[in-house]
Write a protein that holds these residues in place. Sequence first.
Motif, mmCIF file in Angstrom:
data_model
loop_
_atom_site.group_PDB
_atom_site.id
_atom_site.type_symbol
_atom_site.label_atom_id
_atom_site.label_comp_id
_atom_site.label_asym_id
_atom_site.label_seq_id
_atom_site.Cartn_x
_atom_site.Cartn_y
_atom_site.Cartn_z
ATOM 1 N N PHE A 104 85.210 43.169 55.167
ATOM 2 C CA PHE A 104 83.839 43.603 55.416
ATOM 3 C C PHE A 104 82.947 43.090 54.297
ATOM 4 C CE2 PHE A 104 86.189 46.923 57.704
ATOM 5 C CZ PHE A 104 85.484 46.977 58.905
ATOM 6 N N ASP A 105 81.758 42.642 54.655
ATOM 7 C CA ASP A 105 80.761 42.400 53.620
ATOM 8 C C ASP A 105 80.493 43.712 52.894
ATOM 9 O OD1 ASP A 105 80.331 39.696 53.749
ATOM 10 O OD2 ASP A 105 78.513 39.801 54.965
ATOM 11 N N SER A 106 80.189 43.618 51.612
ATOM 12 C CA SER A 106 80.035 44.807 50.788
ATOM 13 C C SER A 106 78.857 45.673 51.224
ATOM 14 C CB SER A 106 79.875 44.406 49.317
ATOM 15 O OG SER A 106 80.981 43.634 48.906
ATOM 16 N N ASP A 107 77.843 45.062 51.822
ATOM 17 C CA ASP A 107 76.680 45.818 52.289
ATOM 18 C C ASP A 107 76.936 46.385 53.688
ATOM 19 O OD1 ASP A 107 76.717 43.278 53.348
ATOM 20 O OD2 ASP A 107 74.658 42.777 52.788
ATOM 21 N N THR A 108 78.011 47.146 53.780
ATOM 22 C CA THR A 108 78.460 47.780 55.019
ATOM 23 C C THR A 108 78.720 49.249 54.730
ATOM 24 O OG1 THR A 108 79.481 45.717 55.810
ATOM 25 C CG2 THR A 108 80.291 47.764 56.778
ATOM 26 N N LEU A 109 78.602 50.080 55.736
ATOM 27 C CA LEU A 109 78.930 51.500 55.623
ATOM 28 C C LEU A 109 79.939 51.867 56.700
ATOM 29 C CD1 LEU A 109 75.296 52.727 55.106
ATOM 30 C CD2 LEU A 109 77.128 53.024 53.423
ATOM 31 N N ALA A 110 80.879 52.731 56.347
ATOM 32 C CA ALA A 110 81.837 53.271 57.308
ATOM 33 C C ALA A 110 81.416 54.685 57.675
ATOM 34 C CB ALA A 110 83.241 53.272 56.700
ATOM 35 N N HIS A 111 81.446 55.003 58.970
ATOM 36 C CA HIS A 111 81.037 56.341 59.396
ATOM 37 C C HIS A 111 81.798 56.808 60.637
ATOM 38 C CE1 HIS A 111 78.513 53.961 62.160
ATOM 39 N NE2 HIS A 111 78.065 53.322 61.095
ATOM 40 N N GLY A 112 82.948 56.218 60.893
ATOM 41 C CA GLY A 112 83.769 56.617 62.034
ATOM 42 C C GLY A 112 85.233 56.341 61.757
ATOM 43 N N PRO A 113 86.108 56.625 62.727
ATOM 44 C CA PRO A 113 87.563 56.519 62.525
ATOM 45 C C PRO A 113 88.054 55.075 62.491
ATOM 46 C CG PRO A 113 87.090 57.143 64.792
ATOM 47 C CD PRO A 113 85.766 57.135 64.070
ATOM 48 N N LEU A 114 87.810 54.408 61.409
ATOM 49 C CA LEU A 114 88.163 53.001 61.268
ATOM 50 C C LEU A 114 89.664 52.777 61.387
ATOM 51 C CD1 LEU A 114 87.164 50.131 60.706
ATOM 52 C CD2 LEU A 114 87.040 50.701 58.275
ATOM 53 N N ASP A 115 90.442 53.767 61.005
ATOM 54 C CA ASP A 115 91.893 53.625 61.079
ATOM 55 C C ASP A 115 92.410 53.633 62.513
ATOM 56 O OD1 ASP A 115 91.024 56.295 61.227
ATOM 57 O OD2 ASP A 115 92.981 57.066 60.621
ATOM 58 N N GLN A 116 91.581 54.008 63.472
ATOM 59 C CA GLN A 116 92.006 54.087 64.867
ATOM 60 C C GLN A 116 91.569 52.885 65.698
ATOM 61 O OE1 GLN A 116 94.089 56.598 65.918
ATOM 62 N NE2 GLN A 116 94.067 56.978 63.711
ATOM 63 N N VAL A 117 90.901 51.911 65.094
ATOM 64 C CA VAL A 117 90.486 50.721 65.833
ATOM 65 C C VAL A 117 91.724 49.902 66.197
ATOM 66 C CG1 VAL A 117 89.162 48.567 65.725
ATOM 67 C CG2 VAL A 117 88.244 50.658 64.699
ATOM 68 N N ASN A 118 91.784 49.437 67.420
ATOM 69 C CA ASN A 118 92.958 48.712 67.914
ATOM 70 C C ASN A 118 92.806 47.215 67.628
ATOM 71 O OD1 ASN A 118 95.395 48.201 69.183
ATOM 72 N ND2 ASN A 118 94.488 48.139 71.227
ATOM 73 N N PHE A 119 93.003 46.828 66.389
ATOM 74 C CA PHE A 119 92.945 45.419 66.011
ATOM 75 C C PHE A 119 94.194 44.690 66.517
ATOM 76 C CE2 PHE A 119 90.437 47.460 62.620
ATOM 77 C CZ PHE A 119 89.284 46.690 62.658
ATOM 78 N N ASP A 120 94.017 43.508 67.068
ATOM 79 C CA ASP A 120 95.129 42.604 67.354
ATOM 80 C C ASP A 120 95.098 41.533 66.268
ATOM 81 O OD1 ASP A 120 96.967 40.767 68.209
ATOM 82 O OD2 ASP A 120 96.172 40.551 70.238
ATOM 83 N N PHE A 121 95.895 41.713 65.240
ATOM 84 C CA PHE A 121 95.803 40.846 64.073
ATOM 85 C C PHE A 121 96.322 39.431 64.338
ATOM 86 C CE2 PHE A 121 95.535 45.064 62.175
ATOM 87 C CZ PHE A 121 94.423 44.890 61.366
#
Length: 328
Positions: A104-121
């Motif tokens: 993430f670019d540093s000028d970003t904010l987290a405000h939701g369940p990021l650990d639950q995003v279904n990334f396909d790496f």
Amino acid sequence: MAKPFDIVVVGQGGRVGVEAALFAASLRNAVPNFPGRLIVLEPQPGGAWHGDPTMAPELRGLLTDELNAEIRPFEARHFGSRYPYGNKIEGLLVLDADAPFVFFDSDTLAHGPLDQVNFDFDRPAASMRREGTWPELELYGPGYAEIWTSLYDKFGLDFDSSLDPSQPDEYWERYLYFNAGWFFHRSGPEFGQRFLDYALAIRDDPPEAAALQSFDPWLDQVALPLVIHSFGGGRPGPELSGLDGDITTHYRMMPLLYARECDQAVAAAETAMASNKVKKVLKEHEPFQRFILQNKGAKARGMFDRADLPRREQAIRNRLKNANLWMR
């Protein structure tokens, strides 16, 4: 349960470092039990940097002692002071080869369940929150298709499979183009090395059709779609809609956060700064001081209807400047 992954940002002296700390604080509030690591990539003195780009001791202490971040140093050999956006390219080389990551670019904010995003790496993607900033076509010069084709050909990539057939020929959105504010892959060094190779090849030896184009500051965003396509990735699917949505916000500058972003993003910034330990270190950063702590943000927010924003960012900037509410 989604597979654990590392979250990666860049941190250095000045604005980038304090923004990284605000992101870290928002992440800890949004996902207090995040199972992966938060890694802050820090460029070191020497190499392509003039002066010392490292963070101040109190900022480093906030990140490591209070926000549970790992600071990982790297040497910038190719970009540095001349092209600071290159941090996100060269820094990836010091990540663990077998650990999936989301940058993430540093000028970003987290405000939701990021650990639950279904990334396909194994199928990388990046942010689609962008405008048609590159290429800039010249009268009687090559068009979008010719310029992009020349870049795909340079790296032996299939151009046609990258296109969005729902968009018309010679319209910028037909061509694979991302904002580099977030992207992900299964391996930082693998992705970073190809990102570096492509970026240097484009910068130092662009194909004829792209030779008259400016790559500053667009080099990372020109190379990124080629890298993602080369790994079998592409445009993000609906499973990633929370990025640039309900889960994270790439606000870029404090005035833009308050002018146009969602209530959850504003609340994430203000909640992060409400912590005395965070405020003690970050309050000296003037945009945070004015917009969050001195409530200038509320004035900027009151000037805009988030449901009816100007189509172009420049119009938002101009209105803020006229009200003396513009800061970088």
